[in-house]
Design an enzyme around this catalytic site. Structure first.
Site, PDB file in Angstrom:
ATOM      1  N   LYS A 185      -6.520  33.642  -1.062  1.00  0.00           N
ATOM      2  CA  LYS A 185      -7.796  33.368  -0.403  1.00  0.00           C
ATOM      3  C   LYS A 185      -8.772  33.011  -1.514  1.00  0.00           C
ATOM      4  O   LYS A 185      -9.059  33.835  -2.395  1.00  0.00           O
ATOM      5  CB  LYS A 185      -8.315  34.573   0.388  1.00  0.00           C
ATOM      6  CG  LYS A 185      -9.668  34.299   1.039  1.00  0.00           C
ATOM      7  CD  LYS A 185     -10.241  35.509   1.757  1.00  0.00           C
ATOM      8  CE  LYS A 185     -11.627  35.175   2.331  1.00  0.00           C
ATOM      9  NZ  LYS A 185     -12.263  36.341   2.991  1.00  0.00           N
ATOM     10  N   TYR A 217      -6.842  37.626  -3.431  1.00  0.00           N
ATOM     11  CA  TYR A 217      -8.208  37.266  -3.061  1.00  0.00           C
ATOM     12  C   TYR A 217      -9.004  37.048  -4.341  1.00  0.00           C
ATOM     13  O   TYR A 217      -9.314  37.993  -5.069  1.00  0.00           O
ATOM     14  CB  TYR A 217      -8.798  38.392  -2.216  1.00  0.00           C
ATOM     15  CG  TYR A 217     -10.146  38.147  -1.585  1.00  0.00           C
ATOM     16  CD1 TYR A 217     -10.780  36.915  -1.654  1.00  0.00           C
ATOM     17  CD2 TYR A 217     -10.795  39.166  -0.898  1.00  0.00           C
ATOM     18  CE1 TYR A 217     -12.012  36.702  -1.064  1.00  0.00           C
ATOM     19  CE2 TYR A 217     -12.024  38.982  -0.304  1.00  0.00           C
ATOM     20  CZ  TYR A 217     -12.634  37.749  -0.397  1.00  0.00           C
ATOM     21  OH  TYR A 217     -13.869  37.552   0.187  1.00  0.00           O
TER      22      TYR A 217
END
Length: 302
Positions: free
Chosen positions: A172, A144
């Site tokens: 992400k 992330y």
């Protein structure tokens, strides 16, 4: 087939993922029944996967036990109809490993691991952190990248090296570095998920895997339709659908309130499971709620 094509063709957790809010009771306790009902609705309305205990899920305010309980409850609710990705990232490598192992035991399909925040480690330390977590658990890992919150970027060269790890399979992305994204896509098989809803279509069009969306908490089918139209070869329709969603995306994600606050505001108004946010977050004021509802109603009216 190019690397980018391969990434889009076989995303590890599905294409349309929701960064699910964590429902709480009025007293602030974890609402597992509400979480199950919300998860089932999201899957029925087009979500391939659910990301639990992420930023939108208010993970910093949740205990380790609550995070495991949430994974087990949602797994029970959705079965194998959707993937479950558990947010386990912290600023402490040892604690993150513990959470990763607990999520695996609870039934998660994958892990979302954010860059260590506050301490701002250099890139070699960031890389070592992610490798240690990927080595410890047996689940596929999505990294992330959200430097606006963590203070530390995962640099493209670091991502390219990390892509060599067999369990690091996805990103992400909230980096707002579209060139950097494409450099990584061109040189790896990492599946890239848009973490900023305004980039859902743009990233998908250059070989992204899909999205991990906060806005999907309230309009899952509308966002899924964007990807479906593009997948069907109808780029103008996909663009039109993305543009129609833009006013709601802006109010939910770029109007000064965190996504957990805005998503819960809309869900509560619709009578869906959400409940309050936990402090230090505060609920949206009436003016903000009215604006969110107006944008939601405009998007869903036709």
């Amino acid at each position: 087939m190019t690397t980018a094509d391969a990434s889009a063709a076989s995303p590890p957790f599905g294409r349309a993922l929701c960064a699910m809010i964590t429902p709480f009771t009025r007293a602030g306790a974890l609402d597992l029944d509400g979480a199950q009902r919300l998860a089932a609705r999201l899957v029925e309305e087009g979500c391939d996967g659910l990301v639990l205990s992420g930023t939108t899920g208010e993970s910093p305010t949740m205990t380790d036990t609550e995070k495991s309980e949430l994974v087990r409850a949602v797994r029970e609710a959705v079965g194998e109809r959707a993937s479950i990705v558990a947010g386990v990232g912290t600023f402490d490598t040892r604690h993150t490993v513990e959470l990763a192992l607990a999520a695996e035991k609870a039934g998660a399909d994958g892990l979302l691991v954010v860059t260590p925040y506050y301490s701002r480690p250099p890139q070699d330390a960031v890389e070592a952190h992610f490798r240690e977590i990927a080595d410890a658990a047996g689940l596929p890992v999505a990294l992330y990248d959200i430097p606006g919150r963590t203070g530390t970027r995962i640099e493209p060269e670091t991502l390219i090296r990390l892509a060599e790890h067999p369990r690091i399979v996805a990103v992400k992305d909230c980096s707002y570095d579209f060139l950097g994204i494409q450099k990584v896509l061109a040189r790896t098989e990492l599946a890239y998920y848009a973490g900023c809803d305004e980039h859902n279509l743009a990233l998908y069009a250059v070989g992204g895997a899909g999205y991990i969306s906060t806005v999907a908490n309230v309009v899952p089918a509308r966002l899924r339709a964007v990807l479906d139209a593009f997948e069907a070869g109808d780029t103008p329709v996909a663009a039109h659908l993305q543009q129609r969603a833009t006013p709601l995306i802006e109010l939910m994600m770029a109007a000064g309130l965190p996504g957990a606050v805005t998503a819960k505001a809309v869900l509560n108004e619709l009578g869906l499971p959400a409940g309050p946010v936990r402090t230090p977050l505060r609920p949206a004021g009436r003016e903000a709620v009215d604006g969110l509802l107006a944008a939601y109603e405009s998007l869903t009216a036709g």
